[in-house]
Design a protein around this motif. Structure first.
Motif, PDB file in Angstrom:
ATOM      1  N   SER A 153      11.225  35.566  22.277  1.00  0.00           N
ATOM      2  CA  SER A 153      11.896  34.336  22.687  1.00  0.00           C
ATOM      3  C   SER A 153      10.998  33.546  23.641  1.00  0.00           C
ATOM      4  N   ALA A 154      11.511  32.416  24.089  1.00  0.00           N
ATOM      5  CA  ALA A 154      10.783  31.596  25.065  1.00  0.00           C
ATOM      6  C   ALA A 154      10.828  32.203  26.457  1.00  0.00           C
ATOM      7  N   LEU A 155      11.663  33.199  26.662  1.00  0.00           N
ATOM      8  CA  LEU A 155      11.802  33.835  27.971  1.00  0.00           C
ATOM      9  C   LEU A 155      11.019  35.146  27.958  1.00  0.00           C
ATOM     10  N   THR A 156      10.041  35.251  28.821  1.00  0.00           N
ATOM     11  CA  THR A 156       9.140  36.401  28.840  1.00  0.00           C
ATOM     12  C   THR A 156       9.903  37.717  28.885  1.00  0.00           C
ATOM     13  N   GLY A 157       9.522  38.621  27.987  1.00  0.00           N
ATOM     14  CA  GLY A 157      10.112  39.951  27.979  1.00  0.00           C
ATOM     15  C   GLY A 157      11.324  40.102  27.092  1.00  0.00           C
ATOM     16  N   TYR A 158      11.830  39.013  26.549  1.00  0.00           N
ATOM     17  CA  TYR A 158      13.026  39.046  25.718  1.00  0.00           C
ATOM     18  C   TYR A 158      12.699  38.691  24.274  1.00  0.00           C
ATOM     19  N   THR A 159      13.273  39.421  23.330  1.00  0.00           N
ATOM     20  CA  THR A 159      13.334  38.942  21.960  1.00  0.00           C
ATOM     21  C   THR A 159      14.453  37.909  21.872  1.00  0.00           C
ATOM     22  N   VAL A 160      14.518  37.200  20.758  1.00  0.00           N
ATOM     23  CA  VAL A 160      15.634  36.275  20.557  1.00  0.00           C
ATOM     24  C   VAL A 160      16.959  37.037  20.603  1.00  0.00           C
ATOM     25  N   GLY A 161      16.995  38.207  19.973  1.00  0.00           N
ATOM     26  CA  GLY A 161      18.214  39.008  20.000  1.00  0.00           C
ATOM     27  C   GLY A 161      18.589  39.448  21.401  1.00  0.00           C
ATOM     28  N   GLY A 162      17.609  39.915  22.161  1.00  0.00           N
ATOM     29  CA  GLY A 162      17.877  40.336  23.535  1.00  0.00           C
ATOM     30  C   GLY A 162      18.362  39.194  24.403  1.00  0.00           C
ATOM     31  N   LEU A 163      17.787  38.007  24.194  1.00  0.00           N
ATOM     32  CA  LEU A 163      18.221  36.834  24.949  1.00  0.00           C
ATOM     33  C   LEU A 163      19.627  36.418  24.528  1.00  0.00           C
ATOM     34  N   ALA A 164      19.915  36.499  23.230  1.00  0.00           N
ATOM     35  CA  ALA A 164      21.262  36.199  22.753  1.00  0.00           C
ATOM     36  C   ALA A 164      22.273  37.171  23.365  1.00  0.00           C
ATOM     37  N   GLY A 165      21.890  38.444  23.450  1.00  0.00           N
ATOM     38  CA  GLY A 165      22.769  39.423  24.082  1.00  0.00           C
ATOM     39  C   GLY A 165      23.010  39.110  25.547  1.00  0.00           C
ATOM     40  N   ILE A 224      18.248  44.412  33.478  1.00  0.00           N
ATOM     41  CA  ILE A 224      18.885  43.204  32.945  1.00  0.00           C
ATOM     42  C   ILE A 224      18.527  43.015  31.485  1.00  0.00           C
ATOM     43  N   ARG A 225      17.250  43.201  31.154  1.00  0.00           N
ATOM     44  CA  ARG A 225      16.834  43.055  29.761  1.00  0.00           C
ATOM     45  C   ARG A 225      17.491  44.121  28.880  1.00  0.00           C
ATOM     46  N   ALA A 226      17.592  45.330  29.400  1.00  0.00           N
ATOM     47  CA  ALA A 226      18.216  46.408  28.633  1.00  0.00           C
ATOM     48  C   ALA A 226      19.681  46.099  28.340  1.00  0.00           C
ATOM     49  N   SER A 227      20.375  45.469  29.277  1.00  0.00           N
ATOM     50  CA  SER A 227      21.768  45.100  29.058  1.00  0.00           C
ATOM     51  C   SER A 227      21.884  44.095  27.918  1.00  0.00           C
ATOM     52  N   GLY A 228      20.979  43.122  27.872  1.00  0.00           N
ATOM     53  CA  GLY A 228      20.983  42.156  26.774  1.00  0.00           C
ATOM     54  C   GLY A 228      20.731  42.827  25.439  1.00  0.00           C
ATOM     55  N   ALA A 269      23.095  43.166  22.066  1.00  0.00           N
ATOM     56  CA  ALA A 269      22.553  42.683  20.796  1.00  0.00           C
ATOM     57  C   ALA A 269      22.531  43.737  19.705  1.00  0.00           C
ATOM     58  N   GLN A 270      22.761  44.982  20.040  1.00  0.00           N
ATOM     59  CA  GLN A 270      22.654  46.059  19.054  1.00  0.00           C
ATOM     60  C   GLN A 270      23.607  45.894  17.883  1.00  0.00           C
ATOM     61  N   VAL A 271      24.678  45.163  18.070  1.00  0.00           N
ATOM     62  CA  VAL A 271      25.654  44.983  16.991  1.00  0.00           C
ATOM     63  C   VAL A 271      25.168  44.004  15.931  1.00  0.00           C
TER      64      VAL A 271
END
Length: 210
Positions: free
Chosen positions: A30-42, A89-93, A97-99
């Motif tokens: 994603s545009a946010l460092t350290g996040y995939t799009v899915g992780g950011l969506a989560g 925080i990233r792990a929570s996202g 997103a796992q669903v």
């Protein structure tokens, strides 16, 4: 007003989560460092889910702090991006997103419908706290905090999937800008913030709130 603005912002988040572009780029950075799009969506979805958890939680037995004080004392504020706090925080996202994209969007819309029914009738001075513990806040201050997260991450997610940033009501952005400006003034001093808004020739390079 904050409750209506929060619900409108959460609605914009739910609609963005349901956009096909989010699912199409789910596993990409994603545009946010350290996040995939899915992780950011989560992470974005979490700003809706956590309010439902707060409403179901016990009443704290401590006096509330303000929204500004809460932000200034947040553990993540000056934490290293690769440190424990931000990893958590990233792990929570990622967990949200796992669903998968479609289920996350559906679940978020369902939680939002519950919030539409429950939030308007909450006591004006209800004191709450996040599921992870103190400090306590007034419910409306907690909603302002989560609305700030939504407004910021709406832009992050939209940019990540090459969509226009969703619009939210002016009352929402006014409240978020006010919160961020207050935090920026407490961190950098009021004069640099005033200069950044009115005298660019004397402005600091950044007055970022965080």
């Amino acid at each position: 007003m904050i409750r209506e603005s929060y619900l409108a912002s959460a609605d914009a988040a739910a609609k963005l989560l349901a956009h096909p572009a989010v699912a199409e780029r789910w596993d990409r950075p994603s545009a946010l460092t350290g996040y995939t799009v899915g992780g950011l969506a989560g992470h974005l979805a979490g700003q809706v889910n956590v309010v439902a958890k707060v409403l179901d939680g016990p009443a704290p037995d401590t006096d509330p702090v303000t929204a500004v004080e809460h932000l200034l004392n947040a553990r993540w504020l000056d934490a290293e991006q690769d440190g424990e706090v931000h990893r958590g925080i990233r792990a929570s996202g990622v967990q949200y997103a796992q669903v998968g994209a479609q289920t996350l969007a559906r679940q978020t819309a369902e939680v939002l419908e519950c919030l539409r029914r429950e939030l308007p009738g909450q006591p004006a001075r209800r004191v709450v706290q996040f599921p992870w513990g103190p400090p306590a806040l007034l419910l409306d201050d907690l909603l302002l905090n989560r609305m700030m997260e939504i407004v910021v991450h709406l832009d992050d997610l939209a940019v990540s999937v090459e969509l226009p940033t969703p619009e939210v009501p002016a009352a929402a952005t006014d409240a978020v800008i006010g919160l961020l400006a207050a935090v920026a003034a407490r961190r950098h001093g009021p004069v640099p913030v005033i200069r950044a808004l009115t005298r660019t020739e004397r402005a600091l390079e950044t007055i970022a709130a965080f």
